[in-house]
Scaffold this motif. Sequence first.
Motif, mmCIF file in Angstrom:
data_model
loop_
_atom_site.group_PDB
_atom_site.id
_atom_site.type_symbol
_atom_site.label_atom_id
_atom_site.label_comp_id
_atom_site.label_asym_id
_atom_site.label_seq_id
_atom_site.Cartn_x
_atom_site.Cartn_y
_atom_site.Cartn_z
ATOM 1 N N THR A 120 137.076 -20.771 -4.498
ATOM 2 C CA THR A 120 135.866 -20.095 -4.022
ATOM 3 C C THR A 120 135.020 -19.523 -5.157
ATOM 4 O OG1 THR A 120 136.949 -19.561 -1.923
ATOM 5 C CG2 THR A 120 135.000 -18.282 -2.496
ATOM 6 N N PRO A 121 135.600 -18.881 -6.182
ATOM 7 C CA PRO A 121 134.747 -18.375 -7.275
ATOM 8 C C PRO A 121 133.918 -19.456 -7.962
ATOM 9 C CG PRO A 121 136.916 -17.371 -7.398
ATOM 10 C CD PRO A 121 137.004 -18.446 -6.356
ATOM 11 N N PHE A 122 134.465 -20.661 -8.079
ATOM 12 C CA PHE A 122 133.687 -21.719 -8.733
ATOM 13 C C PHE A 122 132.487 -22.125 -7.883
ATOM 14 C CE2 PHE A 122 132.937 -26.259 -9.828
ATOM 15 C CZ PHE A 122 132.532 -26.048 -11.130
ATOM 16 N N THR A 123 132.664 -22.135 -6.575
ATOM 17 C CA THR A 123 131.517 -22.436 -5.713
ATOM 18 C C THR A 123 130.451 -21.347 -5.830
ATOM 19 O OG1 THR A 123 132.526 -21.352 -3.780
ATOM 20 C CG2 THR A 123 133.007 -23.684 -4.120
ATOM 21 N N GLU A 124 130.873 -20.084 -6.015
ATOM 22 C CA GLU A 124 129.898 -19.019 -6.231
ATOM 23 C C GLU A 124 129.171 -19.207 -7.553
ATOM 24 O OE1 GLU A 124 128.965 -16.559 -4.137
ATOM 25 O OE2 GLU A 124 130.200 -17.636 -2.688
ATOM 26 N N THR A 125 129.888 -19.684 -8.569
ATOM 27 C CA THR A 125 129.242 -19.991 -9.843
ATOM 28 C C THR A 125 128.148 -21.029 -9.663
ATOM 29 O OG1 THR A 125 131.170 -19.413 -11.193
ATOM 30 C CG2 THR A 125 129.642 -21.028 -12.114
ATOM 31 N N LEU A 126 128.441 -22.068 -8.892
ATOM 32 C CA LEU A 126 127.435 -23.110 -8.649
ATOM 33 C C LEU A 126 126.249 -22.573 -7.863
ATOM 34 C CD1 LEU A 126 129.717 -26.189 -7.841
ATOM 35 C CD2 LEU A 126 128.733 -25.493 -10.032
ATOM 36 N N VAL A 127 126.492 -21.629 -6.940
ATOM 37 C CA VAL A 127 125.393 -21.019 -6.183
ATOM 38 C C VAL A 127 124.468 -20.247 -7.124
ATOM 39 C CG1 VAL A 127 124.817 -19.303 -4.432
ATOM 40 C CG2 VAL A 127 126.659 -20.923 -4.015
ATOM 41 N N PHE A 128 125.055 -19.448 -8.016
ATOM 42 C CA PHE A 128 124.241 -18.711 -8.981
ATOM 43 C C PHE A 128 123.545 -19.647 -9.960
ATOM 44 C CE2 PHE A 128 127.045 -15.064 -7.856
ATOM 45 C CZ PHE A 128 126.057 -14.130 -7.592
ATOM 46 N N ALA A 129 124.208 -20.751 -10.291
ATOM 47 C CA ALA A 129 123.656 -21.665 -11.288
ATOM 48 C C ALA A 129 122.507 -22.501 -10.746
ATOM 49 C CB ALA A 129 124.752 -22.584 -11.818
ATOM 50 N N THR A 130 122.456 -22.721 -9.439
ATOM 51 C CA THR A 130 121.467 -23.639 -8.862
ATOM 52 C C THR A 130 120.029 -23.254 -9.208
ATOM 53 O OG1 THR A 130 122.958 -24.291 -7.069
ATOM 54 C CG2 THR A 130 120.604 -24.606 -6.709
ATOM 55 N N PRO A 131 119.563 -22.038 -8.924
ATOM 56 C CA PRO A 131 118.181 -21.718 -9.314
ATOM 57 C C PRO A 131 117.987 -21.614 -10.819
ATOM 58 C CG PRO A 131 119.276 -19.763 -8.446
ATOM 59 C CD PRO A 131 120.201 -20.915 -8.214
#
Length: 433
Positions: A120-131
Amino acid sequence: MSDTPPQTPSATPPAGSATPPASRRDRPQTDEESRWHGVFREITSGSAIISVLAVVLALLVGAVMIAVTNDDVQESAGYFFSRPSDLLGDIWGAVSGAYSALFQGSIYNFGRDSFADGITPFTETLVFATPLIAAGLGVALGFRVGLFNIGGRGQMLIAAAIGGWVAFAVDLPYGIHLVAALVAGILGGALWGGLVGLLKARTGAHEVITTIMLNYVAFYLVSYLLREGFLRTPGSNNPKSPASKETAIFPDLLGPDYNLHLGFLLVIAATVFTWWLLSRSNLGFQFRAVGENPNAARVAGISVSRMYVYAMLLSGGLVGLAGINQVLGTTTSGFGATVDSGIGFDAITVALLGRSKPWGVFAAGILFGAFKAGSFSMQAAEGVPIDIVLVVQSLIVLFIAAPPLVRAIFRLPTPSDTPRRARPIVVKEVAAK
């Protein structure tokens, strides 16, 4: 007088004499040795290694700051000369604990029961990284054309305002509504960025000044529209827009248990598009030519003013993708005038770290997304202030902006010291007449 020609001294030593061995320095390198030596020189004198070492140096300085601000370290420093091992142990515990919390809050949490929960933390990283990736691509595109686009905040706000209005005020079928809101947001950012390119092309106005001023114009315009205009929520005094409709929200990629949404796939597509545009298209060639030398590009027949307009249109559209991503993927319950969350300025750091190359920006965006996701875990688990992560990000920019400093610390060769490959000497044999 003898007719015999004079004897020339022979180059070969006389029989029985020992030939002196050639020294190692005089011995020519083999092709394999010179090839590997050239590869090593290319790696150590390139720009990619500077970016990696800049991150390493920033993390080392961050470790020092974590140790200095830790309460246990400060306490054990008071009796260092009686028990120095306590201070060293507290320093190791503070730094390792902080960076372990950073890793587990951004990549993988080993304390979870299953792999699905631990990732789950890695998916949060991708969410923050997207914009960050989308806005970084826009800034990097401007850099390649010689333009400094620091108007990401304004372009994101206009994109969020136009695309957000389509998302909550227009009734369209599912799919069409999502595409309409997405296109409206990208066009809003493109028009706001294209205005900067038009001003530079027509009047010569510097893009740094115009983008800064347009940031303020966009902020106060959107703030007014949220209070009194068409973005205002009816019956509410809170300057916040209505929630986006379900038909205009990015679908989840991995199910409802994760926050990762379709915006990440759009960012991957934007990265591929930007790479193709700059590396494989005729327009990208003209962009790079103008960025290298606008006078030479003008002599070659390229319309420099037109390239400035096109570049800022595309740059603003990519930054606008970051803005509409916030509305349709992150703040779906409504957005305010701070919907950009500082991403417009963080994108400059991402573009610098990525060396203005699309895939470099992609990797840099994921790194900074990990910093954002892991900083909360560092604060909760170890009590490390989030400001230290911001300091680390700032130090990365500092070290990237000073490559000679990084080369001096790690004793890397400068690009000018890299030996050039010797050209083969061509000898013509002339037949005797």
